[in-house]
Every structure is written in C-alpha cells, then in structure tokens.
Design an enzyme around this catalytic site. Structure first.
Site, short mmCIF file in Angstrom:
data_model
loop_
_atom_site.label_atom_id
_atom_site.label_comp_id
_atom_site.label_asym_id
_atom_site.label_seq_id
_atom_site.Cartn_x
_atom_site.Cartn_y
_atom_site.Cartn_z
N HIS A 1 29.46 117.33 37.32
CA HIS A 1 30.50 117.86 38.19
C HIS A 1 30.86 116.79 39.21
O HIS A 1 30.02 116.34 39.97
CB HIS A 1 30.04 119.13 38.91
CG HIS A 1 31.13 119.78 39.70
ND1 HIS A 1 31.91 120.80 39.19
CD2 HIS A 1 31.60 119.56 40.96
CE1 HIS A 1 32.80 121.18 40.10
NE2 HIS A 1 32.62 120.44 41.18
N CYS A 2 32.11 116.37 39.20
CA CYS A 2 32.55 115.26 40.05
C CYS A 2 33.23 115.82 41.30
O CYS A 2 34.32 116.40 41.20
CB CYS A 2 33.51 114.35 39.29
SG CYS A 2 34.06 112.92 40.25
#
Length: 406
Positions: free
Chosen positions: A179-180
């Site tokens: 998850h960025c």
C-alpha cells in the site's frame, strides 16, 4: 475391612514413592471433573485456524487499526505533497532555468534539454495519474470457478494465488505488492505503470498497488528518478554559483552601513575639509543585489537539494523493485518465499518460486511486451495497455511455457 491409616486427607491425596521420584495421586473424580471443565473451556474458543499468529494479530489489533486509519488519513496529505513539490520544481524549471538555458547554451544543447525535459515530464505526469486512477484488481466476491489457494479470514472469501488482504483498503488485492501512501493507493499489477497527476482530486482516492497498476507505479518511480538525476546533474554548476552568490549576499549584509571619519588631519584628495570637524562620514555603497536575485538563487538551491535527495531515496526503492521484478516476486512474496525457503532447507529440500519465468521473461510479462516494437510504444512512450493475464490464474512450475517469444 481395614481402613487406610492417615485419615481422609491421606485417602484423597496419597503421596507415594515410585521409581525413585515422588508423585501426587489425584482421585479419579477430581481428574475427570478437571478434564471436563478444561474441554468445555477449549470448546468455547476452539478454531481450526487458531495459531500463535492469529493470537498475536488479535492482541495487536488496536495498534494495527490505529496505524491503518492514520495511513489512510495521511495518504491524502502525501498525495497533495507530491503534487506541490513536483509542481514547484516544474515552476522553477520554466521560470528560472529555461531563460538561462536559452541565453547561455548552444542551440543543439538547448534542443536536447527541451526534448528530454518535456518527454520526462510527460511520462511522470502520465504514470502518476494512471497509478492513482487505475484500480488494482480484486478477487470475485460471488461464486465462480476460479481456483483459490487460501481463505481470507477478514473478507471471509476465497483468495486466488498471489492475492493478499490490505488492512488499509480493507479488501483483498490481486497480486498485491504494498500500500503506497504517496499514491494513497495499493500497488498491484495494473497500476504500477502510471504515477504523476496534476489533479488535486486524486487525494481522495484510496487504492492499492496490485495486478493492474504495478507497472504504472514502477514506471513512475523510474521516470521520476531519471528526472531528479537529470535536474541534479544539469543543475550542479548553477547550484554552486547560486550558493556562492548567497554567501556573498550574506557578507555584504553583515558589513556596517557607514564608517565615520574622526580625529584625522586634512588629507588632500582623500578627506574633504568638512571632515576635519568630524561632521562627515563616508557611506558604503548600496547593495548590488535585489530581492529578486536572492529568490532566484535560493530557488535554484532548493531545486538541486530536493531533486538530489529524491534521486538517492527513490533510486534505492526503484532498484529494490527492479530486483523483485527480475525474480518474479512482489514485496509481500519476498518475505513469504524467504520463510518457505528456510522451512524447506531444514528438510534438505529446495524451494522454487512458481512465478519465476526467467529474468528476461519476467520483465516482458511485467511491461506487457509482446513484440520488439512494444519496447518503444509501451515502455518509452505513454501506454495504457492491460497487463498479462487476469490476476486470478497463473502458470505454475514446472508446467511453465514460454509466454512471450520476443
């Protein structure tokens, strides 16, 4: 009938010596009652999926919940920060550097800067936009014929191969990488290829990097690193000149405004007669720099420091993802495969990644290259083509085929 000596206490719990050690003999009625109570307690909390990992997840659930909510909240701030910082660099390049290039560089060098700079800018903006706007891909929630390898305990749905649950997005992601927060998104296969937008509305997106956006994310990292390296190298001399100018400005500002002349004799040609009475003073000339000069030099220093820092940090991240792509792994699979190799090594067995098709084939699959011309049209130019496969089924080892005979 003979009673056991010692009274009722000794009859309930008898201590006897057997085989060289002491032992406590508990009556059968007490042992059966304890066993039934223990079985009843375990039956109330028994689960076939219960293990130490599940217990630890349960104990740390409040911590995970807080971290996920903070990451989701600050994701919007990070996206706005990316847009603001990138826009500031572009603004400095057009308002400060471009006039210098047009007035000082040779024509062929000007053409190179204009062509490469605008191509790099277009690739960054295009990939970031697609990375934030492209859904990463999710497994089907209805009944289907798709084979699955595990079961998600949070979504309560089957998980196909390479699918993992994202606690921030609160859903399962196909071929999830991570998850960025800078994309406010999770990275998966389809989203890695696009990554920079000028729209502020992307700050309200919430997504993962997975199967359909992994290529866009990686391409954004590559082109942003190239852009930062380009600005850092081409602006090195400008940075040195700007830093020297700022130091000169500070030295001039530190000088006193004027030096009174007193107690000296009449020096013909040097001190006017009025200075004999101490009524005159020589003033230093006004500063030769303006506020505009200070702002221009400080903007050049700001651009060089920011681009150099981002080039080092993001360059390391890009190289790490390039290594994972060469091995046919994601960030999550890297840790899982390491644990699996360690487990099988204790049994004198070797673990082989079923999704590793060879270094060159891994890159062709990742970039969607099906023929030689695609290295230009799909890699060096903006392209919104879909990744290879649907993210639900994969070719497993050893029944692997040559996917792309390029």
């Amino acid at each position: 009938m003979r009673l056991c000596p010692g009274g009722p206490v000794v009859r309930c719990v008898r201590v006897c010596c057997g085989r060289g050690r002491w032992r406590v003999c508990i009556p059968k009625c007490v042992r059966s009652t304890w066993a039934y109570t223990h079985l009843l307690a375990r039956s109330l909390c028994y689960n076939t999926l219960t293990n130490w990992d599940t217990v630890n997840d349960t104990l740390f659930e409040p911590v995970f919940w807080t971290a996920d909510r903070l990451t989701r909240l600050f994701g919007q701030v990070f996206v706005c920060l990316v847009v603001v910082l990138t826009s500031s660099i572009v603004l400095i390049a057009y308002m400060v550097l471009l006039p210098l290039v047009l007035h000082t560089y040779a024509p062929w060098w000007i053409v190179w800067h204009l062509c490469y700079g605008h191509w790099n800018l277009v690739m960054i903006a295009f990939h970031y936009y697609k990375a934030t706007r492209t859904p990463p891909g999710h497994p089907p929630t209805t009944k289907s014929e798709v084979p699955f390898v595990s079961f998600c305990k949070k979504c309560v749905t089957p998980k196909p191969a390479r699918t993992h649950h994202c606690g921030i997005c609160n859903t399962c992601i196909l071929k999830m990488d991570h998850h960025c927060p800078w994309l406010n998104n999770c990275v998966c296969v389809r989203q890695v290829y696009f990554s920079l937008t000028v729209c502020v509305c992307v700050a309200w997106l919430n997504n993962c990097v997975g199967h359909f956006n992994h290529r866009y994310f990686f391409s954004f990292c590559v082109f942003l690193t190239l852009g930062c390296v380009y600005c850092s190298i081409s602006g090195r001399n400008l940075f040195i000149d700007a830093y020297s100018a700022i130091e000169r400005f500070k030295a001039l500002e530190a000088e006193p405004a004027g030096v009174p002349v007193k107690g000296v004799g009449l020096l013909i040609g040097i001190v006017p007669p009025e200075a004999v009475n101490g009524q005159s003073s020589f003033q230093t000339p006004p500063p030769t720099f303006t506020l505009k000069d200070k702002l221009l030099n400080k903007s050049i220093i700001y651009m060089w420091v920011l681009t150099s820092t981002v080039a080092v940090a993001l360059g390391g991240l890009t190289l790490w993802h390039a290594m994972l792509i060469s091995r046919g792994e994601t960030s999550i699979e890297r840790h899982l495969n390491k644990k699996e190799r360690t487990r099988l090594a204790k049994r004198n067995r070797v673990y082989k990644n079923p999704f590793h098709y060879g270094c060159f084939n891994n890159w062709k699959l990742f970039l969607g290259v099906e023929k030689r011309s695609h290295w230009i049209t799909r890699v060096l130019l903006p392209s919104g083509h879909a990744p290879y496969g649907d993210g639900l089924t994969w070719d497993f080892y050893p029944h692997r085929k040559e996917p792309l005979p390029v």
